[in-house]
Structures are given as C-alpha cells and as structure tokens.
Design a protein around this motif. Structure first.
Motif, PDB file in Angstrom:
ATOM      1  N   ILE A  62       0.860  -1.189   0.000  1.00  0.00           N
ATOM      2  CA  ILE A  62       0.000   0.000   0.000  1.00  0.00           C
ATOM      3  C   ILE A  62       0.893   1.234   0.000  1.00  0.00           C
ATOM      4  O   ILE A  62       1.876   1.312   0.750  1.00  0.00           O
ATOM      5  CB  ILE A  62      -0.921   0.019   1.231  1.00  0.00           C
ATOM      6  N   LEU A  63       0.544   2.203  -0.841  1.00  0.00           N
ATOM      7  CA  LEU A  63       1.281   3.463  -0.934  1.00  0.00           C
ATOM      8  C   LEU A  63       0.363   4.607  -0.523  1.00  0.00           C
ATOM      9  O   LEU A  63      -0.745   4.743  -1.049  1.00  0.00           O
ATOM     10  CB  LEU A  63       1.778   3.676  -2.363  1.00  0.00           C
ATOM     11  N   VAL A  64       0.821   5.430   0.415  1.00  0.00           N
ATOM     12  CA  VAL A  64       0.075   6.609   0.865  1.00  0.00           C
ATOM     13  C   VAL A  64       0.870   7.851   0.478  1.00  0.00           C
ATOM     14  O   VAL A  64       1.966   8.083   1.007  1.00  0.00           O
ATOM     15  CB  VAL A  64      -0.166   6.589   2.388  1.00  0.00           C
ATOM     16  N   GLY A  87      -0.131  -5.981   5.319  1.00  0.00           N
ATOM     17  CA  GLY A  87       0.807  -5.704   4.242  1.00  0.00           C
ATOM     18  C   GLY A  87       1.730  -4.541   4.578  1.00  0.00           C
ATOM     19  O   GLY A  87       1.597  -3.873   5.607  1.00  0.00           O
ATOM     20  N   HIS A  88       2.687  -4.301   3.683  1.00  0.00           N
ATOM     21  CA  HIS A  88       3.651  -3.213   3.882  1.00  0.00           C
ATOM     22  C   HIS A  88       3.024  -1.896   3.438  1.00  0.00           C
ATOM     23  O   HIS A  88       2.485  -1.795   2.329  1.00  0.00           O
ATOM     24  CB  HIS A  88       4.919  -3.486   3.073  1.00  0.00           C
ATOM     25  N   ILE A  89       3.101  -0.902   4.297  1.00  0.00           N
ATOM     26  CA  ILE A  89       2.556   0.426   4.005  1.00  0.00           C
ATOM     27  C   ILE A  89       3.705   1.403   3.850  1.00  0.00           C
ATOM     28  O   ILE A  89       4.516   1.580   4.767  1.00  0.00           O
ATOM     29  CB  ILE A  89       1.611   0.895   5.129  1.00  0.00           C
ATOM     30  N   THR A  90       3.793   2.039   2.695  1.00  0.00           N
ATOM     31  CA  THR A  90       4.799   3.069   2.441  1.00  0.00           C
ATOM     32  C   THR A  90       4.105   4.422   2.444  1.00  0.00           C
ATOM     33  O   THR A  90       3.179   4.662   1.663  1.00  0.00           O
ATOM     34  CB  THR A  90       5.489   2.858   1.087  1.00  0.00           C
ATOM     35  N   GLY A  91       4.533   5.314   3.322  1.00  0.00           N
ATOM     36  CA  GLY A  91       3.985   6.666   3.378  1.00  0.00           C
ATOM     37  C   GLY A  91       4.994   7.676   2.880  1.00  0.00           C
ATOM     38  O   GLY A  91       6.162   7.653   3.299  1.00  0.00           O
ATOM     39  N   VAL A  92       4.566   8.550   1.987  1.00  0.00           N
ATOM     40  CA  VAL A  92       5.452   9.573   1.424  1.00  0.00           C
ATOM     41  C   VAL A  92       4.923  10.950   1.840  1.00  0.00           C
ATOM     42  O   VAL A  92       3.769  11.284   1.570  1.00  0.00           O
ATOM     43  CB  VAL A  92       5.519   9.469  -0.109  1.00  0.00           C
ATOM     44  N   GLU A  93       5.768  11.728   2.497  1.00  0.00           N
ATOM     45  CA  GLU A  93       5.389  13.045   3.004  1.00  0.00           C
ATOM     46  C   GLU A  93       6.526  14.019   2.740  1.00  0.00           C
ATOM     47  O   GLU A  93       7.685  13.727   3.034  1.00  0.00           O
ATOM     48  CB  GLU A  93       5.084  12.968   4.499  1.00  0.00           C
ATOM     49  N   ILE A  94       6.197  15.173   2.203  1.00  0.00           N
ATOM     50  CA  ILE A  94       7.215  16.149   1.832  1.00  0.00           C
ATOM     51  C   ILE A  94       7.722  16.961   3.020  1.00  0.00           C
ATOM     52  O   ILE A  94       8.851  17.460   3.011  1.00  0.00           O
ATOM     53  CB  ILE A  94       6.667  17.098   0.732  1.00  0.00           C
ATOM     54  N   LEU A 127       1.993   2.074 -11.776  1.00  0.00           N
ATOM     55  CA  LEU A 127       2.445   1.516 -10.501  1.00  0.00           C
ATOM     56  C   LEU A 127       1.386   0.644  -9.832  1.00  0.00           C
ATOM     57  O   LEU A 127       1.678  -0.061  -8.871  1.00  0.00           O
ATOM     58  CB  LEU A 127       2.835   2.643  -9.542  1.00  0.00           C
ATOM     59  N   LEU A 128       0.162   0.713 -10.329  1.00  0.00           N
ATOM     60  CA  LEU A 128      -0.943  -0.029  -9.725  1.00  0.00           C
ATOM     61  C   LEU A 128      -1.024  -1.438 -10.304  1.00  0.00           C
ATOM     62  O   LEU A 128      -0.998  -1.630 -11.516  1.00  0.00           O
ATOM     63  CB  LEU A 128      -2.247   0.718  -9.993  1.00  0.00           C
ATOM     64  N   ARG A 129      -1.114  -2.418  -9.413  1.00  0.00           N
ATOM     65  CA  ARG A 129      -1.268  -3.794  -9.857  1.00  0.00           C
ATOM     66  C   ARG A 129      -2.671  -4.037 -10.420  1.00  0.00           C
ATOM     67  O   ARG A 129      -3.624  -3.314 -10.080  1.00  0.00           O
ATOM     68  CB  ARG A 129      -1.023  -4.753  -8.688  1.00  0.00           C
ATOM     69  N   LYS A 130      -2.790  -5.053 -11.250  1.00  0.00           N
ATOM     70  CA  LYS A 130      -4.101  -5.458 -11.749  1.00  0.00           C
ATOM     71  C   LYS A 130      -4.998  -5.800 -10.560  1.00  0.00           C
ATOM     72  O   LYS A 130      -4.557  -6.442  -9.608  1.00  0.00           O
ATOM     73  CB  LYS A 130      -3.960  -6.666 -12.678  1.00  0.00           C
ATOM     74  N   GLU A 131      -6.245  -5.355 -10.626  1.00  0.00           N
ATOM     75  CA  GLU A 131      -7.234  -5.514  -9.556  1.00  0.00           C
ATOM     76  C   GLU A 131      -6.921  -4.614  -8.356  1.00  0.00           C
ATOM     77  O   GLU A 131      -7.583  -4.718  -7.316  1.00  0.00           O
ATOM     78  CB  GLU A 131      -7.355  -6.970  -9.090  1.00  0.00           C
ATOM     79  N   LEU A 166       8.313   8.739  -9.602  1.00  0.00           N
ATOM     80  CA  LEU A 166       9.238   8.571 -10.723  1.00  0.00           C
ATOM     81  C   LEU A 166      10.329   7.558 -10.392  1.00  0.00           C
ATOM     82  O   LEU A 166      10.830   6.863 -11.287  1.00  0.00           O
ATOM     83  CB  LEU A 166       9.883   9.903 -11.082  1.00  0.00           C
ATOM     84  N   LYS A 167      10.709   7.478  -9.101  1.00  0.00           N
ATOM     85  CA  LYS A 167      11.856   6.656  -8.693  1.00  0.00           C
ATOM     86  C   LYS A 167      11.473   5.241  -8.273  1.00  0.00           C
ATOM     87  O   LYS A 167      12.263   4.321  -8.440  1.00  0.00           O
ATOM     88  CB  LYS A 167      12.581   7.346  -7.534  1.00  0.00           C
ATOM     89  N   THR A 168      10.285   5.077  -7.694  1.00  0.00           N
ATOM     90  CA  THR A 168       9.963   3.776  -7.119  1.00  0.00           C
ATOM     91  C   THR A 168       9.843   2.694  -8.187  1.00  0.00           C
ATOM     92  O   THR A 168       9.361   2.947  -9.294  1.00  0.00           O
ATOM     93  CB  THR A 168       8.657   3.830  -6.295  1.00  0.00           C
ATOM     94  N   LYS A 169      10.293   1.498  -7.834  1.00  0.00           N
ATOM     95  CA  LYS A 169      10.193   0.359  -8.736  1.00  0.00           C
ATOM     96  C   LYS A 169       9.142  -0.641  -8.247  1.00  0.00           C
ATOM     97  O   LYS A 169       8.958  -1.699  -8.856  1.00  0.00           O
ATOM     98  CB  LYS A 169      11.552  -0.325  -8.859  1.00  0.00           C
ATOM     99  N   ASN A 170       8.480  -0.304  -7.145  1.00  0.00           N
ATOM    100  CA  ASN A 170       7.467  -1.198  -6.594  1.00  0.00           C
ATOM    101  C   ASN A 170       6.144  -1.055  -7.334  1.00  0.00           C
ATOM    102  O   ASN A 170       5.881  -0.040  -7.985  1.00  0.00           O
ATOM    103  CB  ASN A 170       7.246  -0.900  -5.106  1.00  0.00           C
ATOM    104  N   ARG A 171       5.322  -2.070  -7.199  1.00  0.00           N
ATOM    105  CA  ARG A 171       3.935  -2.016  -7.667  1.00  0.00           C
ATOM    106  C   ARG A 171       3.044  -2.159  -6.439  1.00  0.00           C
ATOM    107  O   ARG A 171       3.406  -2.835  -5.472  1.00  0.00           O
ATOM    108  CB  ARG A 171       3.645  -3.134  -8.674  1.00  0.00           C
TER     109      ARG A 171
END
Length: 220
Positions: A70-72, A92-99, A166-170, A131-136
């Motif tokens: 999950i990406l926030v 699941g793994h939660i990645t949070g991005v904050e400026i 970056l979004l997985r199917k479904e 732009l940088k992340t390689k995760n889905r």
C-alpha cells in the motif's frame, strides 16, 4: 485530561509550529480527540480521517486486509495509516510519502505514527517518489494538500499515467479531492474522463461538505 474535557466545549490547542512547507500546523484537542490542522482545514484525524475511512469502506475492508503493498501519498499525522493498521488490521507493507519532515515529527510525537508496525515513512516529494519507485502497489491513496490547495500535477496526464503504471491489476486508487469553486468541479470532471475502459471509476461527492472521493479499480 482537563484539556480533553474542555475540548468538548471549545477547541484547546496543545502545540503549534510553522515549517517551510506549511505556514501553520496545530495540534488541538477537539471534541475529545487529538487532531492535526493547518490554518484552514483538518490535516489528520477529525473530518479527514472520516473522509478517507469512507473511501476505504467503499473499496472494502476485507479486500484491503489482504493487500500486500500500500502506498500513501501525503501522510500528515498518519490517520489513514492508523485506520489501515489498527481498524482494518492490514498486515501488508505500508509506504507513506510526506514532503514535510515537520509534519512527520508531529505525527510521531503526538499520534504515535512511528509505533505502527509494517510502516515505512519516506520524506520526499510525491511526484519525485513515483518517478523513482520500482514497486507495484495494490492500493495507492492520494491525499495531498497544502492547506486548501491541491498541486496541479495531481491532475496532469503524466502523473495519472505513472500512478496507473504503478498499480497492480485488480488494485485500487483512492483519491481525495476538495471542490470549493466551479473550476474545481470542472477539474474533477476532466480528471475522471482521463481513464479508459481498463479502469472502473467511481466518484463520491459531498463527503464532509467539500470533498469528493474517487475510487479507481484497475481491471486489466
């Protein structure tokens, strides 16, 4: 606890800070709950937590519980992360991005964000990060505001296409927007039109007065 008691009658501020990104950040007891606000709007907990919780309900708690990544984008005080971890029981793994690092410092001290397991917080610009992340991801939550303003890039085709990639199917996108003017309403209509038949797009208007939520499912 006296501050909490009095907050049922009048908001009680407990901390205030200015940062390079946000002109005003306030931690306040309001109706017995600790909330994080900017100058003109709620940033975390309070109404914002109710808004995003509704969006997660639309997607389905049982479905979200099984998501692996999950990406926030836009963490603020971390209320949606707490909903995911503590109410939905997402493992699941939660990645949070904050400026704004000042916001994360507040989130850790007053709201215990750093005590939630399976969470990784990254201080970065959301546009630069995608732009940088390689995760889905199975779920991407977009909740980016500077007070009452939403950055224009959120509605531009390049950003939309990159998020879709970056979004997985479904998988699902949950996008929180604010509509204060007729121009904002038209902007949101234009946004919806940028998704083709590979996506199922639903819009939920008038969530907490001025917010419109989008849930977008990637079908193929």
């Amino acid at each position: 606890m006296l501050k909490r008691f009095f907050s049922y009658f009048i908001p009680v501020m407990v901390y205030q800070k200015k940062s390079e990104i946000n002109k005003n950040l306030e931690v306040t007891w309001n109706n017995g709950q600790l909330v994080l606000d900017s100058k003109n709007t709620n940033y975390s907990y309070g109404s914002l937590q109710r808004i995003l919780r509704k969006g997660l309900q639309y997607i389905g708690f049982e479905r979200i519980r099984n998501f692996e990544q999950i990406l926030v984008l836009g963490v603020a005080g971390g209320s949606v992360i707490k909903t995911l971890a503590e109410e939905i029981k997402c493992k699941g793994h939660i990645t949070g991005v904050e400026i704004d690092p000042a916001v994360i410092a507040i989130a850790n001290e007053y709201f215990g964000l750093d005590r939630i397991p399976n969470v990784e917080i990254i201080i970065d610009d959301a546009f630069e990060f995608i732009l940088k992340t390689k995760n889905r991801y199975d779920l991407i939550i977009i909740d980016i505001f500077q007070d009452l303003t939403m950055p224009n890039f959120l509605f531009e085709e390049f950003f939309i296409h990159r998020i879709n990639y970056l979004l997985r199917k479904e998988g699902f996108i949950l996008f929180n927007t604010m509509t204060l003017t007729p121009e904002h309403t038209q902007r949101n209509l234009d946004y919806r039109s940028k998704f083709d038949s590979d996506y199922s797009v639903r819009m939920y208007p008038k969530v907490e007065d001025h917010n419109e939520l989008y849930t977008i499912k990637k079908l193929r």
